[in-house]
Design a protein around this motif. Structure first.
Motif, PDB file in Angstrom:
ATOM      1  N   GLY A 258      96.318  76.675  16.042  1.00  0.00           N
ATOM      2  CA  GLY A 258      95.324  76.184  16.997  1.00  0.00           C
ATOM      3  C   GLY A 258      94.773  74.826  16.625  1.00  0.00           C
ATOM      4  N   ASN A 279     100.653  76.733  18.427  1.00  0.00           N
ATOM      5  CA  ASN A 279      99.706  76.154  19.373  1.00  0.00           C
ATOM      6  C   ASN A 279     100.203  76.446  20.779  1.00  0.00           C
ATOM      7  N   LYS A 280      99.276  76.723  21.691  1.00  0.00           N
ATOM      8  CA  LYS A 280      99.751  77.044  23.046  1.00  0.00           C
ATOM      9  C   LYS A 280     100.033  75.791  23.872  1.00  0.00           C
ATOM     10  N   ASP A 281      99.547  74.645  23.389  1.00  0.00           N
ATOM     11  CA  ASP A 281      99.813  73.394  24.104  1.00  0.00           C
ATOM     12  C   ASP A 281     101.081  72.754  23.543  1.00  0.00           C
ATOM     13  N   GLU A 282     102.149  72.780  24.318  1.00  0.00           N
ATOM     14  CA  GLU A 282     103.425  72.301  23.773  1.00  0.00           C
ATOM     15  C   GLU A 282     103.438  70.787  23.545  1.00  0.00           C
ATOM     16  N   VAL A 295     105.349  77.563  20.293  1.00  0.00           N
ATOM     17  CA  VAL A 295     104.423  77.419  21.413  1.00  0.00           C
ATOM     18  C   VAL A 295     104.033  78.825  21.852  1.00  0.00           C
ATOM     19  N   ALA A 296     102.829  79.214  21.499  1.00  0.00           N
ATOM     20  CA  ALA A 296     102.395  80.585  21.816  1.00  0.00           C
ATOM     21  C   ALA A 296     100.880  80.669  21.705  1.00  0.00           C
ATOM     22  N   ASP A 297     100.320  81.699  22.331  1.00  0.00           N
ATOM     23  CA  ASP A 297      98.897  81.985  22.185  1.00  0.00           C
ATOM     24  C   ASP A 297      98.673  82.525  20.778  1.00  0.00           C
ATOM     25  N   LEU A 298      97.810  81.857  20.037  1.00  0.00           N
ATOM     26  CA  LEU A 298      97.634  82.256  18.638  1.00  0.00           C
ATOM     27  C   LEU A 298      97.119  83.682  18.506  1.00  0.00           C
ATOM     28  N   ASP A 300      98.048  86.217  20.083  1.00  0.00           N
ATOM     29  CA  ASP A 300      99.189  87.137  20.057  1.00  0.00           C
ATOM     30  C   ASP A 300     100.033  86.884  18.813  1.00  0.00           C
TER      31      ASP A 300
END
Lengths: 309, 256
Positions: A258, A279-282, A295-298, A300
Motif C-alpha cells: 500500500g 498495491n491496487k493501483d497498477e 496488483v491486488a487489494d492488500l 486480500d
C-alpha cells in the motif's frame, strides 16, 4: 596512520552499524581502533574487541558518557584525534549528532553518509536525496566521515582480539542534561539491521490495519516499516519511517504494501536486494523499482501471503 | 530572548533533480528554488516562540549570493523581524557557513539559534552541530518539540527539547545560549499572506561580507564528479499471491 571508529552502542551491546563502519575503515587502511565511550559498558568493550579487523579498543567508561551527549564526547574524541588520519562513525542519529562537532573543533570538513570508499582521500556519497551521487576528494589532515551502514557489508563480529586501552579523560557536560528517553519496545529486529522488512503506506488506511503486516513479519522474521505518508497520517510512530527523512535500509527482501513509491520513500529502500510491491493501483511508481509487483487489494493479498508462507 | 534562524535557498523539493551532462554538478539553470523545508520549520518555530511571548526578536540569516535575499524576504513575510545576508558565492562548504553563522550569532548575542537539521541539496546534516561546537554551545539536534517554561527565556535558563533518535525519542535539557536543529514533525509551517509579503519588503535587510565578520572561507574538499544514481531495472508483475511466493522461494531465493 590509524583509523578511529566511534562505536554505536547502548551501554549493553555493540550495534551492528559499527560492523559496517569497520568494513569501510578496512577499505581505507589497516590498524582500525574503536572508541567505546559510555557507562558500565564492559559488554560492549568485549564485543568490540572481538570484531575482525579491529586492533585496539579505547575505553572511556564513566557516568559522564552514559548518554553519549555530543558536547563532551566530541571533546573526548578531539583529545585523542592527533593519532588518527581518519575518524569514522556510523551515520546514525548518534553519529550525526556528535561527529560534526568533532570536525568543527578540528577545523576540517565532515563527509556525511559515505556509501563507498574510492581511496584514502576520495569517497562517494549521495546528495539530493539520492537523486545524484557525488564523488569527493579531501586534503584535510584529518578526514572525518559518517558511514551509511547499507553501503558496506558487516565485518565479522568474531575472530578479532584487539588490545584495550583505558582513557582517563573525564569531561563533563555542564550545559546539556539528559532528561528521558522513550524507546519503542519490540521483539522484532531493528529496521536498519533486518534481513527482511515489510512496510505499510497510506493504503493501510489506519494504524490498526498494520496488525495485518505482523502476521507476515512473524513468519519471515521481518521488521515492520512505514512510509512517511503512513507516519504523517498518525498510523504508526515515526521511528518506523523508511525514506530520505527516516531510515535508509537495504535488506535482502523489502515488501512494500500500500505504498505508492514517492521519491522520498524510494531513497530509503531502493538498495534492497529484492523488492516486492503490493498495491491496487497498477500505475503506482513503486512498480517501477519492484522486482515483483502484485496488483491486488492488500486486504486480500496480505492475509493470503501470510497463509502461504 | 533573541532568536537567530538560518535559512538556505535550495532547489524546490518538488523539482526532479537532473545531473549536468559534464557530471560536475546538479543542473540548477531555470529550476524553481525555494526555502529549504527544514529551514521553514525553523522559521515557524521561532515565530511561534515570539507569538507566545517567549522570544522578543527573530533575526534570519542566509549565506549566499544576492538571490538568497528572496529567501530572507520570505522568512520576513512569515514573521521574522529583520534579516542578514552574508554575501558569498553559492554552495559554500558547511564549515565555512557554520563559521559565518556562529559569528553572526555572537555579534547579535542570540540566546537561541534555530537551524534546519539538513539542507535537501547537499544532505550534510552538520552545519548546526558545527555552529554549536564553534561557540561551545550545547545543542539539541533533530528536534520534534521545544518547551520553554516560565515565559520569556534568557541566557543561562534551561529549555527542554525532545529529539527524534533511532528507535524513539530522547529529551534533553540544554542551557541557553544553545543551538536547536529541526526535524520534520516539529511543526507545520504557515503560508505567508499577501499583506505580510508586502510588509516584508520594508523590513530591514543588512548585507555583510565574510571579511566584515572576520571569517576566512574555503574548503579542502573538491568535487570529483556528480553522476545520476544507478537505475534499478524494473521487474515483472505477478498474477497471484501463489505466483509471488513461488518466485520468492525458487527464483529470488529470499524466502525458504
Amino acid at each position: 596512520m590509524s583509523i578511529l571508529i566511534i562505536a554505536e552502542h547502548d551501554n549493553k551491546s555493540l550495534k551492528s552499524a559499527t560492523l559496517n563502519t569497520v568494513t569501510a575503515a578496512t577499505q581505507i587502511g589497516a590498524d582500525v581502533h574503536v572508541l567505546v565511550a559510555g557507562f558500565e559498558c564492559q559488554t560492549v568493550v568485549e564485543q568490540a574487541s572481538q570484531v575482525a579487523g579491529v586492533t585496539k579498543v579505547l575505553v572511556a567508561d564513566n557516568a559522564v558518557y552514559e548518554h553519549q551527549l555530543a558536547e563532551n564526547v566530541s571533546k573526548l574524541i578531539v583529545e585523542i584525534a592527533s593519532s588518527y588520519e581518519h575518524i569514522l562513525a556510523p551515520a546514525t542519529t548518534t553519529g550525526k549528532n556528535t561527529l560534526p562537532r568533532v570536525a568543527a573543533l578540528l577545523n576540517v570538513a565532515q563527509l556525511s553518509d559515505v556509501i563507498k570508499v574510492e581511496s584514502a582521500d576520495t569517497f562517494v556519497r549521495p546528495i539530493y536525496a539520492g537523486n545524484a551521487i557525488a564523488t569527493v576528494k579531501t586534503t584535510d589532515a584529518v578526514k572525518v566521515l559518517t558511514v551509511r551502514a547499507t553501503g558496506f557489508d558487516a565485518a565479522a563480529s568474531t575472530g578479532g582480539s584487539a588490545e584495550r586501552q583505558v582513557l582517563s579523560q573525564v569531561i563533563a557536560s555542564d550545559r546539556s542534561r539528559f532528561v528521558k528517553e522513550q524507546l519503542a519496545e519490540s521483539d522484532r529486529p531493528e529496521l536498519t539491521a533486518a534481513n527482511v522488512i515489510i512496510s505499510g503506506g497510506r493504503g493501510m488506511g489506519n494504524g490498526d490495519n498494520f496488525k495485518l503486516l505482523e502476521g507476515v513479519a512473524d513468519k519471515l522474521g521481518a521488521a515492520i516499516g512505514a512510509s512517511r505518508a503512513a507516519v504523517d497520517a498518525g498510523y504508526v510512530p515515526n521511528d518506523l519511517q523508511v525514506g530520505q527523512t527516516g531510515k535508509t535500509v537495504a535488506p535482502d527482501l523489502y515488501i512494500a504494501v500500500g505504498i505508492s513509491g514517492a521519491i522520498q520513500h524510494l531513497a530509503g529502500m531502493k538498495d534492497s536486494k529484492v523488492i516486492v510491491a503490493i498495491n491496487k493501483d497498477e500505475d503506482a511508481p513503486i512498480f517501477q523499482v519492484a522486482d515483483y509487483g502484485l496488483v491486488a487489494d492488500l486486504f486480500d493479498a496480505v492475509p493470503e501471503l501470510e497463509k502461504s508462507l | 530572548m533573541k532568536i537567530l534562524v538560518s535559512v538556505k535557498r535550495v532547489i524546490d523539493y518538488n523539482v526532479k533533480v537532473r545531473v549536468k551532462s559534464d557530471q560536475t554538478a546538479v543542473d540548477l539553470t531555470n529550476v524553481k528554488m525555494s526555502m529549504n523545508p527544514f529551514c521553514e520549520i525553523a522559521v515557524e518555530e521561532a515565530i511561534r516562540l515570539k507569538e507566545k511571548g517567549v522570544a522578543s526578536e527573530v533575526v534570519v540569516v542566509s549565506v549566499g549570493s544576492k538571490s538568497c535575499q528572496e529567501t530572507l524576504r520570505t522568512a520576513m513575510a512569515l514573521g521574522a523581524d529583520r534579516a542578514i545576508q552574508v554575501e558569498t558565492e553559492d554552495g559554500l562548504d558547511s564549515l565555512s557557513v557554520a563559521k559565518l553563522i556562529a559569528k553572526v550569532a555572537q555579534d547579535e548575542a542570540a540566546d537561541l539559534v534555530i537551524m534546519g537539521k539538513q539542507a535537501i541539496d547537499s544532505d550534510n546534516n552538520q552545519t548546526g552541530q558545527m555552529v554549536a561546537a564553534l561557540l561551545d554551545y550545547p545543542q539539541a539536534t533533530f528536534a520534534s518539540e521545544v518547551v520553554v517554561e516560565n515565559g520569556e527565556a534568557q541566557t543561562s535558563q534551561e529549555i527542554k527539547v525532545t529529539r527524534e533518535i533511532d528507535g524513539g525519542l530522547q529529551t534533553l535539557a540544554i542551557t541557553l545560549p544553545a543551538v536547536v536543529t529541526t526535524d520534520l514533525r516539529l511543526n507545520e509551517p504557515r503560508f505567508a499572506s499577501l499583506p505580510n509579503i508586502m510588509k516584508a519588503k520594508r523590513k530591514p535587510l543588512d548585507v555583510k561580507a565574510p571579511a566584515d565578520l572576520g571569517v576566512e572561507v574555503g574548503s579542502n574538499v573538491s568535487i570529483v564528479s556528480v553522476t545520476p544514481p544507478p537505475q534499478r531495472a524494473g521487474g515483472i508483475k505477478v498474477g497471484s499471491v501463489a505466483e509471488l511466493v513461488d518466485k520468492l522461494k525458487n527464483e529470488a531465493k529470499v524466502v525458504s
